[in-house]
Design a protein around this motif. Sequence first.
Motif, PDB file in Angstrom:
ATOM      1  N   GLY A 134       0.969  -1.140   0.036  1.00 46.11           N
ATOM      2  CA  GLY A 134      -0.072   0.077  -0.198  1.00 46.11           C
ATOM      3  C   GLY A 134       0.707   1.440  -0.021  1.00 46.11           C
ATOM      4  O   GLY A 134       1.903   1.228   0.456  1.00 46.11           O
ATOM      5  N   GLN A 135       0.352   2.432  -0.314  1.00 45.37           N
ATOM      6  CA  GLN A 135       0.778   3.645  -0.421  1.00 45.37           C
ATOM      7  C   GLN A 135       0.818   4.333   0.673  1.00 45.37           C
ATOM      8  O   GLN A 135      -0.086   4.131   1.727  1.00 45.37           O
ATOM      9  N   PRO A 136       1.855   5.029   1.234  1.00 46.32           N
ATOM     10  CA  PRO A 136       2.002   5.804   2.450  1.00 46.32           C
ATOM     11  C   PRO A 136       1.003   6.862   2.333  1.00 46.32           C
ATOM     12  O   PRO A 136       0.906   7.566   1.197  1.00 46.32           O
ATOM     13  N   GLN A 137       0.315   7.135   3.507  1.00 48.35           N
ATOM     14  CA  GLN A 137      -0.431   8.449   3.596  1.00 48.35           C
ATOM     15  C   GLN A 137       0.139   9.443   3.841  1.00 48.35           C
ATOM     16  O   GLN A 137      -0.016  10.704   3.428  1.00 48.35           O
ATOM     17  N   LYS A 138       1.370   9.326   4.547  1.00 46.08           N
ATOM     18  CA  LYS A 138       2.318  10.449   4.800  1.00 46.08           C
ATOM     19  C   LYS A 138       3.775  10.224   4.387  1.00 46.08           C
ATOM     20  O   LYS A 138       4.006  10.114   3.399  1.00 46.08           O
ATOM     21  N   ALA A 139       4.658  10.090   5.229  1.00 45.88           N
ATOM     22  CA  ALA A 139       6.058   9.714   5.066  1.00 45.88           C
ATOM     23  C   ALA A 139       6.263   8.329   4.555  1.00 45.88           C
ATOM     24  O   ALA A 139       5.811   7.475   5.216  1.00 45.88           O
ATOM     25  N   LEU A 140       7.241   8.218   3.816  1.00 50.29           N
ATOM     26  CA  LEU A 140       7.693   6.929   3.143  1.00 50.29           C
ATOM     27  C   LEU A 140       8.336   6.006   4.376  1.00 50.29           C
ATOM     28  O   LEU A 140       7.746   4.667   4.748  1.00 50.29           O
ATOM     29  N   ILE A 141       9.083   6.395   5.239  1.00 53.13           N
ATOM     30  CA  ILE A 141       9.788   5.605   6.045  1.00 53.13           C
ATOM     31  C   ILE A 141       9.079   4.889   7.081  1.00 53.13           C
ATOM     32  O   ILE A 141       9.069   3.908   7.347  1.00 53.13           O
ATOM     33  N   PRO A 142       8.264   5.881   7.803  1.00 46.13           N
ATOM     34  CA  PRO A 142       7.275   5.548   8.755  1.00 46.13           C
ATOM     35  C   PRO A 142       6.505   4.105   8.080  1.00 46.13           C
ATOM     36  O   PRO A 142       5.986   3.279   8.941  1.00 46.13           O
ATOM     37  N   HIS A 143       6.114   4.622   7.065  1.00 43.67           N
ATOM     38  CA  HIS A 143       4.954   3.745   6.367  1.00 43.67           C
ATOM     39  C   HIS A 143       5.802   2.236   6.188  1.00 43.67           C
ATOM     40  O   HIS A 143       5.220   1.156   6.778  1.00 43.67           O
ATOM     41  N   VAL A 144       6.944   2.133   5.542  1.00 44.12           N
ATOM     42  CA  VAL A 144       7.442   0.806   5.398  1.00 44.12           C
ATOM     43  C   VAL A 144       7.924   0.171   6.527  1.00 44.12           C
ATOM     44  O   VAL A 144       7.823  -1.071   6.543  1.00 44.12           O
ATOM     45  N   LEU A 145       8.277   0.885   7.596  1.00 47.74           N
ATOM     46  CA  LEU A 145       9.018   0.500   8.888  1.00 47.74           C
ATOM     47  C   LEU A 145       7.649   0.168   9.739  1.00 47.74           C
ATOM     48  O   LEU A 145       7.845  -0.262  10.949  1.00 47.74           O
ATOM     49  N   GLY A 146       6.610   0.384   9.342  1.00 47.88           N
ATOM     50  CA  GLY A 146       5.319   0.302  10.092  1.00 47.88           C
ATOM     51  C   GLY A 146       4.741  -1.279   9.993  1.00 47.88           C
ATOM     52  O   GLY A 146       5.205  -1.889   9.137  1.00 47.88           O
ATOM     53  N   PHE A 148       1.112  -3.836   9.623  1.00 51.68           N
ATOM     54  CA  PHE A 148      -0.029  -3.700   8.706  1.00 51.68           C
ATOM     55  C   PHE A 148      -1.188  -3.628   9.954  1.00 51.68           C
ATOM     56  O   PHE A 148      -1.209  -4.217  10.894  1.00 51.68           O
ATOM     57  N   SER A 149      -2.297  -3.157   9.152  1.00 47.76           N
ATOM     58  CA  SER A 149      -3.499  -3.341  10.059  1.00 47.76           C
ATOM     59  C   SER A 149      -3.964  -4.802  10.199  1.00 47.76           C
ATOM     60  O   SER A 149      -3.611  -5.349   9.240  1.00 47.76           O
ATOM     61  N   LYS A 150      -5.000  -4.976  11.088  1.00 50.98           N
ATOM     62  CA  LYS A 150      -5.337  -6.531  11.155  1.00 50.98           C
ATOM     63  C   LYS A 150      -5.938  -6.821   9.618  1.00 50.98           C
ATOM     64  O   LYS A 150      -5.675  -7.807   9.251  1.00 50.98           O
ATOM     65  N   GLU A 151      -6.505  -5.987   8.982  1.00 50.04           N
ATOM     66  CA  GLU A 151      -7.472  -6.223   7.545  1.00 50.04           C
ATOM     67  C   GLU A 151      -6.347  -6.359   6.753  1.00 50.04           C
ATOM     68  O   GLU A 151      -6.467  -7.496   5.820  1.00 50.04           O
ATOM     69  N   ASP A 152      -5.216  -5.585   6.721  1.00 46.56           N
ATOM     70  CA  ASP A 152      -4.213  -5.744   5.572  1.00 46.56           C
ATOM     71  C   ASP A 152      -3.267  -6.818   5.853  1.00 46.56           C
ATOM     72  O   ASP A 152      -3.034  -7.449   4.973  1.00 46.56           O
ATOM     73  N   ARG A 153      -3.039  -7.253   7.036  1.00 49.19           N
ATOM     74  CA  ARG A 153      -2.385  -8.313   7.564  1.00 49.19           C
ATOM     75  C   ARG A 153      -2.979  -9.619   6.875  1.00 49.19           C
ATOM     76  O   ARG A 153      -2.386 -10.447   6.374  1.00 49.19           O
ATOM     77  N   VAL A 154      -4.466  -9.723   7.151  1.00 51.64           N
ATOM     78  CA  VAL A 154      -4.969 -10.928   6.444  1.00 51.64           C
ATOM     79  C   VAL A 154      -4.799 -10.868   4.877  1.00 51.64           C
ATOM     80  O   VAL A 154      -4.412 -12.017   4.327  1.00 51.64           O
ATOM     81  N   LEU A 155      -4.828  -9.841   4.253  1.00 52.68           N
ATOM     82  CA  LEU A 155      -4.497  -9.653   2.729  1.00 52.68           C
ATOM     83  C   LEU A 155      -3.185 -10.069   2.383  1.00 52.68           C
ATOM     84  O   LEU A 155      -3.056 -10.931   1.343  1.00 52.68           O
ATOM     85  N   VAL A 156      -2.114  -9.744   3.044  1.00 51.48           N
ATOM     86  CA  VAL A 156      -0.800  -9.867   2.658  1.00 51.48           C
ATOM     87  C   VAL A 156      -0.448 -11.414   3.126  1.00 51.48           C
ATOM     88  O   VAL A 156       0.361 -11.975   2.495  1.00 51.48           O
ATOM     89  N   GLY A 157      -1.275 -11.716   4.103  1.00 48.55           N
ATOM     90  CA  GLY A 157      -0.974 -13.381   4.523  1.00 48.55           C
ATOM     91  C   GLY A 157      -1.313 -14.159   3.327  1.00 48.55           C
ATOM     92  O   GLY A 157      -0.553 -15.142   2.991  1.00 48.55           O
ATOM     93  N   LYS A 158      -2.479 -13.783   2.482  1.00 53.22           N
ATOM     94  CA  LYS A 158      -3.173 -14.677   1.389  1.00 53.22           C
ATOM     95  C   LYS A 158      -1.741 -14.397   0.302  1.00 53.22           C
ATOM     96  O   LYS A 158      -1.583 -15.264  -0.471  1.00 53.22           O
ATOM     97  N   ALA A 159      -1.312 -13.122   0.138  1.00 55.72           N
ATOM     98  CA  ALA A 159      -0.366 -13.102  -0.932  1.00 55.72           C
ATOM     99  C   ALA A 159       1.007 -13.837  -0.540  1.00 55.72           C
ATOM    100  O   ALA A 159       1.598 -13.862  -1.557  1.00 55.72           O
ATOM    101  N   PHE A 160       1.327 -13.858   0.814  1.00 56.61           N
ATOM    102  CA  PHE A 160       2.642 -14.571   0.963  1.00 56.61           C
ATOM    103  C   PHE A 160       2.335 -16.156   0.412  1.00 56.61           C
ATOM    104  O   PHE A 160       3.292 -16.723  -0.074  1.00 56.61           O
ATOM    105  N   GLU A 161       1.239 -16.614   0.827  1.00 60.65           N
ATOM    106  CA  GLU A 161       0.961 -18.061   0.329  1.00 60.65           C
ATOM    107  C   GLU A 161       1.040 -17.963  -1.242  1.00 60.65           C
ATOM    108  O   GLU A 161       1.674 -19.059  -1.769  1.00 60.65           O
ATOM    109  N   ALA A 162       0.448 -17.156  -1.984  1.00 60.31           N
ATOM    110  CA  ALA A 162       0.510 -17.125  -3.298  1.00 60.31           C
ATOM    111  C   ALA A 162       2.256 -16.639  -3.838  1.00 60.31           C
ATOM    112  O   ALA A 162       2.360 -17.449  -4.882  1.00 60.31           O
TER     113      ALA A 162
END
Length: 187
Positions: A134-146, A148-162
Amino acid sequence: MYLVVGLGNPGDEYKHTRHNVGFDVIDLMADKYNVSINRIKFKGVCTEINIASEKVILLKPSTYMNLSGESVREASSFYKIPNENIIIIYDDISLDAGKLRIRSKGSAGGHNGIKSIISCMSSDIFSRIKIGVGQPQKALIPHVLGRFSKEDRVLVGKAFEASIEATKTIIEKGCTEAMNQFNGFIA
């Protein structure tokens, strides 16, 4: 022989962050193949598995993201693995969380880990599995080092399996087949 590298930063403070999705996939792959990633070598930690009768080195560089290429170069040089047999798994902010994109070559697209690999390998020819964070809402570094929300974690978990399946497809049938099958995957 293949080299499959998950990009990330070492240390508990980076565990399960957006920037460490590559590490997460390698950990899941090791679990799936019932091995431990515990050999300290090539400026990283690694292990071996077999996929479709091919020896596969799983590698998590310990160099921090911006120097990932040093680890990739050492491992590929030691095993004499051609660039075409290297698969890099990493985060991509230009893709929505849980989406995949596979490429056989190309620019770094602003990703410092990929910049390092291209520089150290003197080539942009290697397979990539990009996992959308996902795109950062504000600054890049806090975003990539942050994390996932619970909802996004479920989505990326499926992407990990894929991603694990896409890795297997690249090894068995080639990058083009994996692109046809997995590009556009949305969790």
